[in-house]
Design a protein around this motif. Structure first.
Motif, mmCIF file in Angstrom:
data_model
loop_
_atom_site.group_PDB
_atom_site.id
_atom_site.type_symbol
_atom_site.label_atom_id
_atom_site.label_comp_id
_atom_site.label_asym_id
_atom_site.label_seq_id
_atom_site.Cartn_x
_atom_site.Cartn_y
_atom_site.Cartn_z
ATOM 1 N N LEU A 1 2.873 7.438 2.990
ATOM 2 C CA LEU A 1 3.044 6.228 3.783
ATOM 3 C C LEU A 1 3.137 5.042 2.836
ATOM 4 O O LEU A 1 2.253 4.832 2.006
ATOM 5 C CB LEU A 1 1.863 6.033 4.746
ATOM 6 N N SER A 2 4.210 4.283 2.940
ATOM 7 C CA SER A 2 4.390 3.053 2.167
ATOM 8 C C SER A 2 4.427 1.896 3.145
ATOM 9 O O SER A 2 5.199 1.914 4.106
ATOM 10 C CB SER A 2 5.694 3.100 1.367
ATOM 11 N N VAL A 3 3.580 0.897 2.899
ATOM 12 C CA VAL A 3 3.475 -0.250 3.795
ATOM 13 C C VAL A 3 3.955 -1.494 3.046
ATOM 14 O O VAL A 3 3.459 -1.808 1.967
ATOM 15 C CB VAL A 3 2.035 -0.446 4.307
ATOM 16 N N TYR A 4 4.930 -2.167 3.651
ATOM 17 C CA TYR A 4 5.550 -3.360 3.080
ATOM 18 C C TYR A 4 5.143 -4.570 3.895
ATOM 19 O O TYR A 4 5.084 -4.505 5.131
ATOM 20 C CB TYR A 4 7.072 -3.226 3.104
ATOM 21 N N THR A 5 4.872 -5.689 3.205
ATOM 22 C CA THR A 5 4.461 -6.913 3.880
ATOM 23 C C THR A 5 5.354 -8.080 3.482
ATOM 24 O O THR A 5 5.870 -8.130 2.366
ATOM 25 C CB THR A 5 2.996 -7.268 3.560
ATOM 26 N N ASP A 6 5.505 -9.003 4.414
ATOM 27 C CA ASP A 6 6.304 -10.194 4.184
ATOM 28 C C ASP A 6 5.656 -11.341 4.956
ATOM 29 O O ASP A 6 5.432 -11.220 6.170
ATOM 30 C CB ASP A 6 7.727 -9.949 4.684
ATOM 31 N N ILE A 7 5.333 -12.423 4.277
ATOM 32 C CA ILE A 7 4.730 -13.566 4.946
ATOM 33 C C ILE A 7 5.846 -14.310 5.673
ATOM 34 O O ILE A 7 6.759 -14.849 5.049
ATOM 35 C CB ILE A 7 3.983 -14.477 3.960
ATOM 36 N N LEU A 8 5.781 -14.294 7.004
ATOM 37 C CA LEU A 8 6.841 -14.869 7.822
ATOM 38 C C LEU A 8 6.619 -16.341 8.140
ATOM 39 O O LEU A 8 7.563 -17.115 8.238
ATOM 40 C CB LEU A 8 6.968 -14.092 9.143
ATOM 41 N N LYS A 9 5.345 -16.717 8.323
ATOM 42 C CA LYS A 9 5.039 -18.082 8.755
ATOM 43 C C LYS A 9 3.637 -18.445 8.298
ATOM 44 O O LYS A 9 2.724 -17.625 8.405
ATOM 45 C CB LYS A 9 5.129 -18.159 10.282
ATOM 46 N N ILE B 1 0.858 -1.192 0.000
ATOM 47 C CA ILE B 1 0.000 0.000 0.000
ATOM 48 C C ILE B 1 0.888 1.235 0.000
ATOM 49 O O ILE B 1 1.902 1.275 0.694
ATOM 50 C CB ILE B 1 -0.927 0.041 1.242
ATOM 51 N N ARG B 2 0.470 2.229 -0.775
ATOM 52 C CA ARG B 2 1.112 3.545 -0.740
ATOM 53 C C ARG B 2 -0.007 4.576 -0.748
ATOM 54 O O ARG B 2 -0.889 4.541 -1.596
ATOM 55 C CB ARG B 2 2.017 3.730 -1.956
ATOM 56 N N VAL B 3 0.026 5.487 0.239
ATOM 57 C CA VAL B 3 -1.051 6.468 0.388
ATOM 58 C C VAL B 3 -0.483 7.754 0.978
ATOM 59 O O VAL B 3 0.514 7.732 1.698
ATOM 60 C CB VAL B 3 -2.187 5.880 1.276
ATOM 61 N N ILE B 4 -1.121 8.874 0.682
ATOM 62 C CA ILE B 4 -0.719 10.177 1.206
ATOM 63 C C ILE B 4 -1.566 10.495 2.442
ATOM 64 O O ILE B 4 -2.790 10.355 2.415
ATOM 65 C CB ILE B 4 -0.931 11.300 0.159
ATOM 66 N N ALA B 5 -0.918 10.934 3.516
ATOM 67 C CA ALA B 5 -1.634 11.347 4.724
ATOM 68 C C ALA B 5 -2.342 12.677 4.467
ATOM 69 O O ALA B 5 -1.725 13.628 3.992
ATOM 70 C CB ALA B 5 -0.669 11.476 5.892
ATOM 71 N N MET B 6 -3.611 12.726 4.792
ATOM 72 C CA MET B 6 -4.443 13.905 4.543
ATOM 73 C C MET B 6 -4.868 14.545 5.873
ATOM 74 O O MET B 6 -4.765 13.933 6.926
ATOM 75 C CB MET B 6 -5.680 13.489 3.740
ATOM 76 N N PRO B 7 -5.373 15.789 5.820
ATOM 77 C CA PRO B 7 -5.787 16.466 7.062
ATOM 78 C C PRO B 7 -6.786 15.674 7.901
ATOM 79 O O PRO B 7 -6.733 15.724 9.131
ATOM 80 C CB PRO B 7 -6.392 17.778 6.564
ATOM 81 N N SER B 8 -7.654 14.910 7.269
ATOM 82 C CA SER B 8 -8.644 14.127 8.024
ATOM 83 C C SER B 8 -8.008 12.981 8.813
ATOM 84 O O SER B 8 -8.671 12.373 9.648
ATOM 85 C CB SER B 8 -9.711 13.576 7.083
ATOM 86 N N ASN B 9 -6.731 12.698 8.574
ATOM 87 C CA ASN B 9 -6.023 11.618 9.266
ATOM 88 C C ASN B 9 -5.218 12.115 10.464
ATOM 89 O O ASN B 9 -4.421 11.369 11.018
ATOM 90 C CB ASN B 9 -5.076 10.898 8.299
ATOM 91 N N THR B 10 -5.442 13.381 10.866
ATOM 92 C CA THR B 10 -4.603 13.970 11.915
ATOM 93 C C THR B 10 -5.389 14.300 13.181
ATOM 94 O O THR B 10 -6.606 14.424 13.177
ATOM 95 C CB THR B 10 -3.941 15.272 11.426
ATOM 96 N N ASN B 11 -4.616 14.506 14.252
ATOM 97 C CA ASN B 11 -5.189 14.964 15.513
ATOM 98 C C ASN B 11 -5.128 16.494 15.570
ATOM 99 O O ASN B 11 -4.680 17.146 14.614
ATOM 100 C CB ASN B 11 -4.460 14.319 16.705
ATOM 101 N N ALA B 12 -5.540 17.082 16.665
ATOM 102 C CA ALA B 12 -5.590 18.542 16.795
ATOM 103 C C ALA B 12 -4.215 19.192 16.715
ATOM 104 O O ALA B 12 -4.092 20.360 16.353
ATOM 105 C CB ALA B 12 -6.272 18.928 18.106
ATOM 106 N N ALA B 13 -3.162 18.434 17.006
ATOM 107 C CA ALA B 13 -1.802 18.970 16.936
ATOM 108 C C ALA B 13 -1.217 18.885 15.529
ATOM 109 O O ALA B 13 -0.115 19.368 15.283
ATOM 110 C CB ALA B 13 -0.893 18.221 17.911
#
Length: 132
Positions: free
Chosen positions: A75-83, A15-27
């Motif tokens: 954000l880039s998310v990498y996965t690897d099947i371990l078991k 997955i690759r996605v851009i963080a947007m304002p709706s994904n944030t807290n008040a800070a």
């Protein structure tokens, strides 16, 4: 593996996605829960492809947040099947940020996600052997 030992992403970019304002807290920082949800989506995709069936998350192990994210970071998310077991599998997941308008990358978090393959009745089903 210690987080400071991880210098490059490993596994498959899922997955690759851009963080947007709706994904944030008040800070203005990206919520850790949003990052975790992206990790779960990626791990679920990898698990479902491997199992050839619906999969459900049953456990998340060892997630520590190492760096913050800001609006506009990728954000880039990498996965690897371990078991792979009879009905369950463990997926290693790494979440990396690319700072907006930069090539700088930083590990945000990593962990292990455990999934169980289930049938239409939501009961565990056997995971087929890997195609060779």
């Amino acid at each position: 593996m210690l987080s400071n030992e991880i210098k490059q992403p490993s596994g498959e970019l899922t997955i690759r996605v851009i963080a947007m304002p709706s994904n944030t807290n008040a800070a203005g920082d990206v919520f850790g829960g949003w990052v975790m949800s992206q990790m779960d989506l990626a791990a679920g995709s990898a698990a479902g492809m491997r199992a050839g069936s619906k999969t459900v998350t049953v456990a998340i192990d060892g997630v520590s947040f190492l760096a913050p994210m800001a609006v506009g970071d990728e954000l880039s998310v990498y996965t690897d099947i371990l078991k792979v077991g009879r009905t369950s599998m463990t997926i290693g997941v790494q979440a990396w940020r690319r700072v907006r308008q930069s090539s700088e990358r930083q590990l945000v978090t990593h962990g292990k996600f455990v999934f169980v393959a289930v049938g239409e009745d939501n009961r565990p089903v056997e995971i087929p052997a890997a195609a060779g």
